[in-house]
Design an enzyme around this catalytic site. Structure first.
Site, PDB file in Angstrom:
ATOM      1  N   GLN A  47      32.396   4.450 -54.681  1.00 21.20           N
ATOM      2  CA  GLN A  47      31.084   4.664 -54.065  1.00 21.20           C
ATOM      3  C   GLN A  47      29.958   3.978 -54.835  1.00 21.20           C
ATOM      4  O   GLN A  47      28.868   3.806 -54.294  1.00 21.20           O
ATOM      5  CB  GLN A  47      30.775   6.164 -53.952  1.00 21.20           C
ATOM      6  CG  GLN A  47      31.681   6.873 -52.941  1.00 21.20           C
ATOM      7  CD  GLN A  47      31.326   8.337 -52.840  1.00 21.20           C
ATOM      8  OE1 GLN A  47      31.775   9.153 -53.637  1.00 21.20           O
ATOM      9  NE2 GLN A  47      30.486   8.681 -51.877  1.00 21.20           N
TER      10      GLN A  47
ATOM     11  N   HIS B 220      38.718  15.138 -50.328  1.00 19.27           N
ATOM     12  CA  HIS B 220      37.644  14.223 -49.908  1.00 19.27           C
ATOM     13  C   HIS B 220      37.454  13.109 -50.938  1.00 19.27           C
ATOM     14  O   HIS B 220      37.393  11.923 -50.583  1.00 19.27           O
ATOM     15  CB  HIS B 220      36.345  15.030 -49.710  1.00 19.27           C
ATOM     16  CG  HIS B 220      35.149  14.199 -49.364  1.00 19.27           C
ATOM     17  ND1 HIS B 220      34.457  14.341 -48.177  1.00 19.27           N
ATOM     18  CD2 HIS B 220      34.506  13.222 -50.061  1.00 19.27           C
ATOM     19  CE1 HIS B 220      33.458  13.459 -48.168  1.00 19.27           C
ATOM     20  NE2 HIS B 220      33.457  12.772 -49.298  1.00 19.27           N
ATOM     21  N   GLU B 221      37.351  13.502 -52.207  1.00 20.36           N
ATOM     22  CA  GLU B 221      37.081  12.494 -53.244  1.00 20.36           C
ATOM     23  C   GLU B 221      38.259  11.544 -53.420  1.00 20.36           C
ATOM     24  O   GLU B 221      38.071  10.330 -53.580  1.00 20.36           O
ATOM     25  CB  GLU B 221      36.723  13.163 -54.572  1.00 20.36           C
ATOM     26  CG  GLU B 221      35.448  13.995 -54.536  1.00 20.36           C
ATOM     27  CD  GLU B 221      34.247  13.261 -53.963  1.00 20.36           C
ATOM     28  OE1 GLU B 221      34.146  12.040 -54.149  1.00 20.36           O
ATOM     29  OE2 GLU B 221      33.422  13.919 -53.314  1.00 20.36           O
TER      30      GLU B 221
ATOM     31  N   HIS C 227      38.480   8.671 -51.064  1.00 15.60           N
ATOM     32  CA  HIS C 227      37.669   7.488 -51.375  1.00 15.60           C
ATOM     33  C   HIS C 227      38.484   6.436 -52.128  1.00 15.60           C
ATOM     34  O   HIS C 227      38.153   5.255 -52.091  1.00 15.60           O
ATOM     35  CB  HIS C 227      36.456   7.864 -52.226  1.00 15.60           C
ATOM     36  CG  HIS C 227      35.307   8.449 -51.444  1.00 15.60           C
ATOM     37  ND1 HIS C 227      34.586   7.726 -50.534  1.00 15.60           N
ATOM     38  CD2 HIS C 227      34.757   9.691 -51.446  1.00 15.60           C
ATOM     39  CE1 HIS C 227      33.629   8.486 -50.012  1.00 15.60           C
ATOM     40  NE2 HIS C 227      33.710   9.692 -50.555  1.00 15.60           N
TER      41      HIS C 227
ATOM     42  N   GLY D 287      30.549  15.761 -55.563  1.00 20.50           N
ATOM     43  CA  GLY D 287      31.631  14.903 -56.014  1.00 20.50           C
ATOM     44  C   GLY D 287      31.240  13.455 -55.807  1.00 20.50           C
ATOM     45  O   GLY D 287      30.363  13.146 -54.991  1.00 20.50           O
TER      46      GLY D 287
HETATM   47 NI    NI Z   1      32.336  11.194 -50.054  1.00 18.75          NI
END
Ligand code: NI
Length: 178
Positions: free
Chosen positions: A52, A142-143, A146, A47
């Site tokens: 990021q 998790h994604e 972000h 992912g």
């Molecule tokens: Ni990550």
């Protein structure tokens, strides 16, 4: 198409609240998503979120077939998720190992909600509405973290289970995927 540099923990751009995408079906959004998939594949990730690669927009991509550590985990379908919203379906949590392309060479045990509903849009603005559990739900949480400036170490409760991948999992084949 381009493979982008992935920002590492400590970069303040990873701590921003991502801005919503306001226009769908645009060349810029299509290019961003292509670049994210290409960057994710080059890094062998499961992912990736736009912050990021330094892009302050609420876009994540995911895709997972199988690996040694999760041989029985159902695949996470290749998904583009724009402006996602997560609804937690019950208080149950489960713990498992995570890694992150922005925290290279490390892994930690992170509690996540077991069952979620997630909604958002694809690149054309078509609605996505799914129920997910287990590893699929973990990747989504998790994604999406972000997009609110959260990296998985900020979710760790037991720091005795956080460390260097090479020490925790000497056999690379058993290492959790990022
Ligand atoms: Ni990550």
């Amino acid at each position: 198409m381009a493979i982008h540099e992935i920002l590492k923990m400590g970069d303040p751009r990873l701590l921003r609240i991502a801005k919503p995408v306001l226009a769908f079906n645009t060349p810029a959004l299509d290019e961003l998503i292509r670049d994210m998939f290409e960057t994710m594949a080059a890094a062998e990730g499961v992912g990736l979120a736009a912050p990021q690669i330094g892009v302050d927009l609420a876009v994540v991509v995911m895709g997972f077939e199988s690996n040694g550590r999760y041989p029985d985990a159902p695949a996470v379908p290749e998904t583009i998720l724009v402006n996602p919203v997560i609804e937690v379906l019950g208080p149950e949590e489960e713990e498992d190992w995570e890694g992150c392309l922005s925290v290279p060479g490390m892994n930690g045990v992170v509690p996540r909600f077991s069952r979620i509903r997630y909604r958002g849009f694809d690149a054309q603005g078509q609605a996505i509405d799914r129920i997910a559990e287990g590893f699929h739900a973990r990747v989504v949480q998790h994604e999406c973290d972000h997009l609110i400036g959260k990296l998985y170490p900020m979710r760790i409760r037991d720091f005795s289970r956080f460390g260097y991948s090479s020490s925790l999992f000497p056999d690379p084949a058993t290492r959790p995927r990022d």
